[in-house]
Design an enzyme around this catalytic site. Structure first.
Site, PDB file in Angstrom:
ATOM      1  N   THR A 173       2.231 -34.944  16.737  1.00 46.02           N
ATOM      2  CA  THR A 173       2.792 -33.716  16.202  1.00 46.02           C
ATOM      3  C   THR A 173       3.760 -32.972  16.835  1.00 46.02           C
ATOM      4  O   THR A 173       4.103 -33.202  17.996  1.00 46.02           O
ATOM      5  CB  THR A 173       1.474 -32.683  16.006  1.00 46.02           C
ATOM      6  OG1 THR A 173       2.012 -31.376  15.629  1.00 46.02           O
ATOM      7  CG2 THR A 173       0.921 -32.419  17.355  1.00 46.02           C
ATOM      8  N   ASP A 174       4.592 -32.234  16.060  1.00 50.70           N
ATOM      9  CA  ASP A 174       5.838 -31.264  16.483  1.00 50.70           C
ATOM     10  C   ASP A 174       5.352 -30.447  17.310  1.00 50.70           C
ATOM     11  O   ASP A 174       5.895 -29.818  17.986  1.00 50.70           O
ATOM     12  CB  ASP A 174       6.704 -31.100  15.383  1.00 50.70           C
ATOM     13  CG  ASP A 174       6.230 -30.003  14.414  1.00 50.70           C
ATOM     14  OD1 ASP A 174       4.979 -29.808  14.477  1.00 50.70           O
ATOM     15  OD2 ASP A 174       7.036 -29.542  13.805  1.00 50.70           O
ATOM     16  N   GLU A 175       3.891 -29.886  17.291  1.00 48.13           N
ATOM     17  CA  GLU A 175       3.481 -28.781  17.899  1.00 48.13           C
ATOM     18  C   GLU A 175       3.560 -29.048  19.486  1.00 48.13           C
ATOM     19  O   GLU A 175       3.335 -27.943  20.105  1.00 48.13           O
ATOM     20  CB  GLU A 175       2.103 -28.381  17.359  1.00 48.13           C
ATOM     21  CG  GLU A 175       2.047 -28.101  15.753  1.00 48.13           C
ATOM     22  CD  GLU A 175       0.660 -27.525  15.396  1.00 48.13           C
ATOM     23  OE1 GLU A 175       0.029 -26.933  16.286  1.00 48.13           O
ATOM     24  OE2 GLU A 175       0.413 -27.696  14.266  1.00 48.13           O
ATOM     25  N   LYS A 198      -2.966 -32.908  22.289  1.00 51.22           N
ATOM     26  CA  LYS A 198      -2.297 -34.018  21.643  1.00 51.22           C
ATOM     27  C   LYS A 198      -0.919 -34.290  22.589  1.00 51.22           C
ATOM     28  O   LYS A 198      -0.754 -35.508  22.763  1.00 51.22           O
ATOM     29  CB  LYS A 198      -1.440 -33.466  20.266  1.00 51.22           C
ATOM     30  CG  LYS A 198      -2.328 -33.446  19.029  1.00 51.22           C
ATOM     31  CD  LYS A 198      -3.206 -34.708  18.537  1.00 51.22           C
ATOM     32  CE  LYS A 198      -2.107 -35.699  17.995  1.00 51.22           C
ATOM     33  NZ  LYS A 198      -2.903 -36.761  17.551  1.00 51.22           N
TER      34      LYS A 198
HETATM   35  N1  NAD Z   1      -2.013 -32.865   9.393  1.00 48.34           N
HETATM   36  C1  NAD Z   1      -0.596 -32.612   9.683  1.00 48.34           C
HETATM   37  O1  NAD Z   1       0.070 -31.805   9.416  1.00 48.34           O
HETATM   38  C2  NAD Z   1      -0.086 -33.280  11.038  1.00 48.34           C
HETATM   39  C3  NAD Z   1       1.151 -33.282  11.382  1.00 48.34           C
HETATM   40  C4  NAD Z   1       1.407 -34.029  12.671  1.00 48.34           C
HETATM   41  C5  NAD Z   1       0.680 -34.989  12.921  1.00 48.34           C
HETATM   42  N2  NAD Z   1      -0.508 -34.902  12.658  1.00 48.34           N
HETATM   43  C6  NAD Z   1      -1.693 -35.952  13.591  1.00 48.34           C
HETATM   44  O2  NAD Z   1      -2.089 -37.057  12.365  1.00 48.34           O
HETATM   45  C7  NAD Z   1      -3.060 -37.491  12.609  1.00 48.34           C
HETATM   46  C8  NAD Z   1      -4.173 -37.392  11.316  1.00 48.34           C
HETATM   47  O3  NAD Z   1      -4.095 -35.859  10.946  1.00 48.34           O
HETATM   48  P1  NAD Z   1      -4.923 -35.489   9.552  1.00 48.34           P
HETATM   49  O4  NAD Z   1      -4.471 -34.449   9.161  1.00 48.34           O
HETATM   50  O5  NAD Z   1      -4.929 -36.676   8.671  1.00 48.34           O
HETATM   51  O6  NAD Z   1      -5.975 -35.211  10.432  1.00 48.34           O
HETATM   52  P2  NAD Z   1      -7.841 -35.202   9.352  1.00 48.34           P
HETATM   53  O7  NAD Z   1      -8.526 -34.110  10.374  1.00 48.34           O
HETATM   54  O8  NAD Z   1      -7.628 -35.132   8.099  1.00 48.34           O
HETATM   55  O9  NAD Z   1      -8.275 -36.615   9.726  1.00 48.34           O
HETATM   56  C9  NAD Z   1      -8.701 -36.999  11.037  1.00 48.34           C
HETATM   57  C10 NAD Z   1      -9.614 -38.400  10.654  1.00 48.34           C
HETATM   58  O10 NAD Z   1     -10.068 -38.708  12.237  1.00 48.34           O
HETATM   59  C11 NAD Z   1     -11.527 -39.110  12.225  1.00 48.34           C
HETATM   60  N3  NAD Z   1     -11.988 -38.833  13.610  1.00 48.34           N
HETATM   61  C12 NAD Z   1     -12.159 -37.529  14.163  1.00 48.34           C
HETATM   62  N4  NAD Z   1     -12.789 -37.584  15.377  1.00 48.34           N
HETATM   63  C13 NAD Z   1     -12.939 -38.958  15.653  1.00 48.34           C
HETATM   64  C14 NAD Z   1     -13.467 -39.785  16.337  1.00 48.34           C
HETATM   65  N5  NAD Z   1     -13.827 -39.432  17.560  1.00 48.34           N
HETATM   66  N6  NAD Z   1     -13.700 -41.159  16.434  1.00 48.34           N
HETATM   67  C15 NAD Z   1     -13.211 -41.686  15.378  1.00 48.34           C
HETATM   68  N7  NAD Z   1     -12.641 -40.766  14.157  1.00 48.34           N
HETATM   69  C16 NAD Z   1     -12.605 -39.658  14.415  1.00 48.34           C
HETATM   70  C17 NAD Z   1     -12.122 -38.050  11.381  1.00 48.34           C
HETATM   71  O11 NAD Z   1     -13.300 -38.450  10.653  1.00 48.34           O
HETATM   72  C18 NAD Z   1     -11.018 -37.968  10.177  1.00 48.34           C
HETATM   73  O12 NAD Z   1     -11.250 -38.975   8.986  1.00 48.34           O
HETATM   74  C19 NAD Z   1      -3.698 -36.572  13.733  1.00 48.34           C
HETATM   75  O13 NAD Z   1      -3.710 -37.347  15.118  1.00 48.34           O
HETATM   76  C20 NAD Z   1      -2.959 -35.410  13.902  1.00 48.34           C
HETATM   77  O14 NAD Z   1      -2.448 -34.688  15.316  1.00 48.34           O
HETATM   78  C21 NAD Z   1      -1.267 -34.161  11.690  1.00 48.34           C
END
Ligand code: NAD
Length: 350
Positions: free
Chosen positions: A130-132, A161
């Protein structure tokens, strides 16, 4: 290519899985199915002979070793994480365990497998971040996050992260594990879990509820349509340079208030309120998030210039598509509204 995707039942991971299968790849989806997961997100590909699902927790190293040995992937796309900043304020422990220790386990399982198969140079560990991790920007629009911006995470989520990013770089430098890393701005789009701002606003508006805006609504985020992020991730995996990181962003800075007002205007057009008033009437300002970062904004020059990536939709187009998707998929979001914490104000306990 056979891609092991972690977190493929979540919001962004499921978009990656759907696009990867459509593009002809094989996918092994590894997900623990936490509160944030929904297998309906990948229903359209579940019957593909090129798709496999493994329910496993990335905190369980032995389970990961078995999955690597069984499926022998060419690449890993690591998205599994605890992802909600407000939940990280109330309960940081899960974020440390999944985002840091879980990433450590993934790196060790991937390294063990990569060594066992003769250290192929084409193998990639793609860490999705993430950009955070870069902290908070000043209001001055000329200042953007680049890949060289110093890390300055300020919430338990972004700190976890950032730690995971450092581990991935260290495994590359120390052990030679081939990797790419990407840091993306805020995503939105179909299948967004109904605890995040955009679905909260759409569903709250339709239910006639107050639309909560943290603080004065001046916090700025840089919004990217999830399908455009997924396409960027598959591009980085296949064309990114080994050891390099890529910032991904839509160059769509909006204050939270502007974003919510845009959503209200789209809803006024698509599903007018019965009383003829605008959904903007439902906007309510609530206590701010502790340590709420003022502004995030990505400079995507590297991925644009080196890999030729462009987003396919403007933020107005993407938001209209998103609102329409929620109007058309009530069964999907209704089923998630009883999940723990959904609909409650979280993250004010600091
Ligand atoms: N949502 C955003 O705007 C955003 C932006 C930049 C980066 N990200 C990164 O992208 C990735 C996905 O984000 P998202 O919004 O789809 O998240 P989300 O919360 O929708 O999905 C996370 C998934 O990971 C699984 N998970 C969580 N803990 C787990 C574990 N211990 N073992 C196995 N599976 C596990 C969950 O069951 C879920 O399906 C993350 O790494 C997040 O940091 C998200």
């Amino acid at each position: 290519m056979k891609i092991l995707v972690t977190g493929g039942a979540g919001f962004i991971g499921s978009a990656v899985v759907r696009q990867a299968i459509r593009a002809g790849h094989e996918v092994v989806n590894v997900d623990a199915l936490t509160y944030a997961a929904c297998l309906d997100n990948v229903a359209e590909v579940a019957d593909s002979p090129r798709y496999a699902f493994e329910q496993a927790d990335i905190r369980d190293r032995a389970a990961l070793d078995k999955i690597f040995a069984l499926h022998a992937p060419d690449a890993v796309m690591h998205l599994a994480a605890e992802s909600h900043v407000d939940r990280s304020i109330d309960g940081p422990g899960d974020f440390i365990e999944t985002n840091i220790t879980g990433t450590f386990n993934m790196l060790e399982a991937a390294r063990r497998f990569w060594v066992a198969v003769g250290k192929p140079g084409h193998f990639r560990f793609h860490h999705i971040s993430t950009d955070e991790v870069y902290g908070s920007l000043p209001a001055d629009k000329s200042v953007l996050f680049t890949e060289d911006t110093a890390y300055d995470p300020r919430s338990p989520y972004s700190a976890s992260k950032a730690a995971s990013d450092h581990l991935v770089r260290a495994w590359h430098e120390t052990y030679g594990l081939p990797m790419v890393l990407s840091n993306c701005s805020n995503n939105y789009g179909p299948y967004h879990f109904p605890e995040k701002l955009i679905p909260v606003v759409i569903l709250g508006a339709l239910a006639g509820k107050p639309l909560p805006i943290y603080g004065d609504g001046s916090n700025i985020r840089d919004w990217l349509y999830v399908e455009d992020h997924a396409a960027a991730l598959l591009l980085v995996l296949q064309k990114g340079e080994n050891g390099r990181s890529y910032n991904i962003g839509g160059e769509n800075e909006r204050t939270n208030l502007e974003l919510v007002e845009t959503l209200c205007a789209i809803l006024d057009d698509k599903r007018p309120r019965a009383d003829g008033q605008s959904y903007k009437e439902q906007i309510t300002f609530v206590t701010d998030r502790p340590g709420h970062d003022a502004r995030y904004a990505i400079d995507p020059s590297r991925i644009r210039d080196e890999l030729g990536w462009r987003p396919s939709v403007t933020v107005e187009e993407g938001l209209a598509l998103t609102v329409q998707w929620y109007l058309d998929n009530e069964a999907w979001w209704r089923a998630l509204q009883s999940r723990i914490g959904v609909g409650q104000r979280l993250g004010v306990s600091a």
